[in-house]
Design a protein around this motif. Structure first.
Motif, mmCIF file in Angstrom:
data_model
loop_
_atom_site.group_PDB
_atom_site.id
_atom_site.type_symbol
_atom_site.label_atom_id
_atom_site.label_comp_id
_atom_site.label_asym_id
_atom_site.label_seq_id
_atom_site.Cartn_x
_atom_site.Cartn_y
_atom_site.Cartn_z
ATOM 1 N N GLN A 24 0.823 -1.129 0.115
ATOM 2 C CA GLN A 24 -0.060 -0.157 0.157
ATOM 3 C C GLN A 24 0.831 1.139 0.103
ATOM 4 O O GLN A 24 1.347 1.868 0.903
ATOM 5 C CB GLN A 24 -0.940 -0.090 1.120
ATOM 6 C CG GLN A 24 -2.069 -1.256 1.169
ATOM 7 C CD GLN A 24 -2.784 -1.113 0.009
ATOM 8 O OE1 GLN A 24 -3.484 -0.095 -0.397
ATOM 9 N NE2 GLN A 24 -2.903 -2.212 -0.839
ATOM 10 N N LYS A 58 -7.939 5.648 -7.391
ATOM 11 C CA LYS A 58 -8.738 5.775 -6.174
ATOM 12 C C LYS A 58 -10.161 5.081 -6.012
ATOM 13 O O LYS A 58 -10.187 3.975 -6.390
ATOM 14 C CB LYS A 58 -9.019 7.421 -5.880
ATOM 15 C CG LYS A 58 -7.431 7.801 -5.961
ATOM 16 C CD LYS A 58 -7.571 9.561 -5.559
ATOM 17 C CE LYS A 58 -6.110 10.130 -5.597
ATOM 18 N NZ LYS A 58 -5.011 9.738 -4.390
ATOM 19 N N LYS A 59 -11.177 5.921 -5.892
ATOM 20 C CA LYS A 59 -12.521 5.041 -6.091
ATOM 21 C C LYS A 59 -12.904 4.527 -7.377
ATOM 22 O O LYS A 59 -13.588 3.614 -7.114
ATOM 23 C CB LYS A 59 -13.537 6.421 -5.605
ATOM 24 C CG LYS A 59 -13.361 7.033 -4.115
ATOM 25 C CD LYS A 59 -14.306 7.844 -3.839
ATOM 26 C CE LYS A 59 -14.254 8.456 -2.378
ATOM 27 N NZ LYS A 59 -15.253 9.264 -2.073
ATOM 28 N N LYS A 61 -11.333 2.535 -8.753
ATOM 29 C CA LYS A 61 -10.765 1.250 -8.706
ATOM 30 C C LYS A 61 -11.799 0.241 -8.128
ATOM 31 O O LYS A 61 -12.186 -1.024 -8.656
ATOM 32 C CB LYS A 61 -9.565 1.251 -8.046
ATOM 33 C CG LYS A 61 -8.421 1.492 -8.525
ATOM 34 C CD LYS A 61 -7.016 1.252 -7.606
ATOM 35 C CE LYS A 61 -7.316 1.745 -6.236
ATOM 36 N NZ LYS A 61 -6.524 1.143 -5.458
ATOM 37 N N ALA A 62 -12.440 0.592 -7.046
ATOM 38 C CA ALA A 62 -13.559 -0.194 -6.427
ATOM 39 C C ALA A 62 -14.922 -0.173 -7.644
ATOM 40 O O ALA A 62 -15.438 -1.327 -7.640
ATOM 41 C CB ALA A 62 -13.993 0.894 -5.255
ATOM 42 N N SER A 90 -12.940 -7.666 -7.059
ATOM 43 C CA SER A 90 -12.607 -6.360 -6.216
ATOM 44 C C SER A 90 -11.127 -6.451 -5.442
ATOM 45 O O SER A 90 -10.637 -5.569 -5.053
ATOM 46 C CB SER A 90 -13.537 -6.411 -5.143
ATOM 47 O OG SER A 90 -15.008 -6.114 -5.620
ATOM 48 N N GLU A 91 -10.702 -7.680 -5.111
ATOM 49 C CA GLU A 91 -9.508 -7.901 -3.998
ATOM 50 C C GLU A 91 -8.274 -7.489 -5.118
ATOM 51 O O GLU A 91 -7.648 -6.478 -4.671
ATOM 52 C CB GLU A 91 -9.266 -9.226 -3.925
ATOM 53 C CG GLU A 91 -10.055 -9.894 -2.995
ATOM 54 C CD GLU A 91 -9.965 -11.287 -2.729
ATOM 55 O OE1 GLU A 91 -9.370 -12.234 -3.448
ATOM 56 O OE2 GLU A 91 -10.971 -12.099 -2.175
ATOM 57 N N THR A 93 -8.468 -5.217 -7.693
ATOM 58 C CA THR A 93 -8.532 -3.840 -8.024
ATOM 59 C C THR A 93 -7.956 -3.074 -6.862
ATOM 60 O O THR A 93 -7.625 -1.868 -6.883
ATOM 61 C CB THR A 93 -9.929 -3.428 -8.668
ATOM 62 O OG1 THR A 93 -10.850 -3.797 -7.860
ATOM 63 C CG2 THR A 93 -10.224 -4.061 -9.921
ATOM 64 N N SER A 94 -8.448 -3.525 -5.871
ATOM 65 C CA SER A 94 -8.195 -2.630 -4.444
ATOM 66 C C SER A 94 -6.550 -3.128 -4.243
ATOM 67 O O SER A 94 -6.105 -2.116 -3.444
ATOM 68 C CB SER A 94 -8.792 -3.239 -3.210
ATOM 69 O OG SER A 94 -8.547 -4.516 -2.873
ATOM 70 N N GLN A 95 -6.065 -4.023 -4.332
ATOM 71 C CA GLN A 95 -4.554 -4.348 -4.338
ATOM 72 C C GLN A 95 -3.711 -3.372 -5.210
ATOM 73 O O GLN A 95 -2.562 -3.044 -4.605
ATOM 74 C CB GLN A 95 -4.146 -5.729 -4.392
ATOM 75 C CG GLN A 95 -4.650 -6.745 -3.409
ATOM 76 C CD GLN A 95 -4.810 -8.077 -4.030
ATOM 77 O OE1 GLN A 95 -4.741 -8.525 -4.917
ATOM 78 N NE2 GLN A 95 -4.927 -9.049 -2.727
ATOM 79 N N ASP A 97 -2.415 -0.131 -6.876
ATOM 80 C CA ASP A 97 -2.319 1.486 -6.700
ATOM 81 C C ASP A 97 -3.145 2.198 -7.944
ATOM 82 O O ASP A 97 -3.825 3.074 -7.760
ATOM 83 C CB ASP A 97 -1.142 2.215 -6.247
ATOM 84 C CG ASP A 97 -1.441 3.635 -6.074
ATOM 85 O OD1 ASP A 97 -1.898 3.825 -5.008
ATOM 86 O OD2 ASP A 97 -0.789 4.316 -6.784
#
Length: 191
Positions: A24, A58-59, A61-62, A90-91, A93-95, A97
């Motif tokens: 992160q 940022k958002k 990606k979610a 979702s995993e 895309t959240s991992q 940056d």
């Protein structure tokens, strides 16, 4: 070190680094722009420069993860649905940056589609090598669901998504390439 040695080291050290390995840590916009700028110097027949990228951060990606999950749920037959696969969108895309959608703008009246695809492949290789030189891990993913991302990405009629380029800093140890000798893949004609 000569230019050739520097380039050769970057080429030989480049590996796909998967989102699960990303830490992160935000990639500065200036670094993302350097990676994108290198794409702009790929070879391109008739200078069509078919590469188009959508930067997803940022958002967004979610939203991308949710969209991919929804597309998966809608397109896979119920008996083949896997919750783990659904969750993976979702995993991943959240991992990451930053995620770059790799898009192609086709010019059907000027050159064949395969030449545009080849040019974009070269552009992505430029980005992967630049990212390697900047210590940013990358992974080009091309799940079949990308065929349905046109609305999400705001693509024009003559454009198509050819993959998602996940990016993130990582702490993976360098690993050697698994390649057979080039001599096994080359034929020389001299007469």
């Amino acid at each position: 070190m000569s230019n050739h040695e520097v380039l050769s080291n970057i080429i030989k050290n480049r590996r796909s680094i998967f989102p699960v390995s990303y830490i992160q840590k935000e990639i500065p916009i200036a670094v993302i722009e350097q990676i994108l700028e290198s794409a702009n110097y790929a070879p391109t027949h008739k200078l069509t420069q078919p590469w188009r990228f959508t930067v997803i951060r940022k958002k967004a990606k979610a939203r991308l993860g949710e969209t991919l999950g929804d597309l998966y749920k809608r397109t896979v037959p119920a008996h083949q649905f896997l919750q783990k696969k659904y969750n993976s969108f979702s995993e991943k895309t959240s991992q990451a940056d930053c995620i770059l959608a790799i898009n192609i703008q086709f010019h059907p009246n000027e050159i064949p589609a395969w030449e545009e695809i080849a040019a974009v492949g070269c552009a992505v290789q430029n980005m992967a090598l630049t990212a390697e030189a900047l210590n940013v891990g990358t992974y080009w993913s091309s799940p079949p669901l990308i065929d349905n991302l046109g609305d999400f990405l705001g693509l024009n009629e003559n454009e198509k998504c050819y993959g998602l380029f996940y990016m993130g800093y990582h702490e993976d140890e360098p690993r050697s390439a698994k390649r057979t000798p080039i001599a096994e893949k080359v034929k020389w004609l001299e007469k």
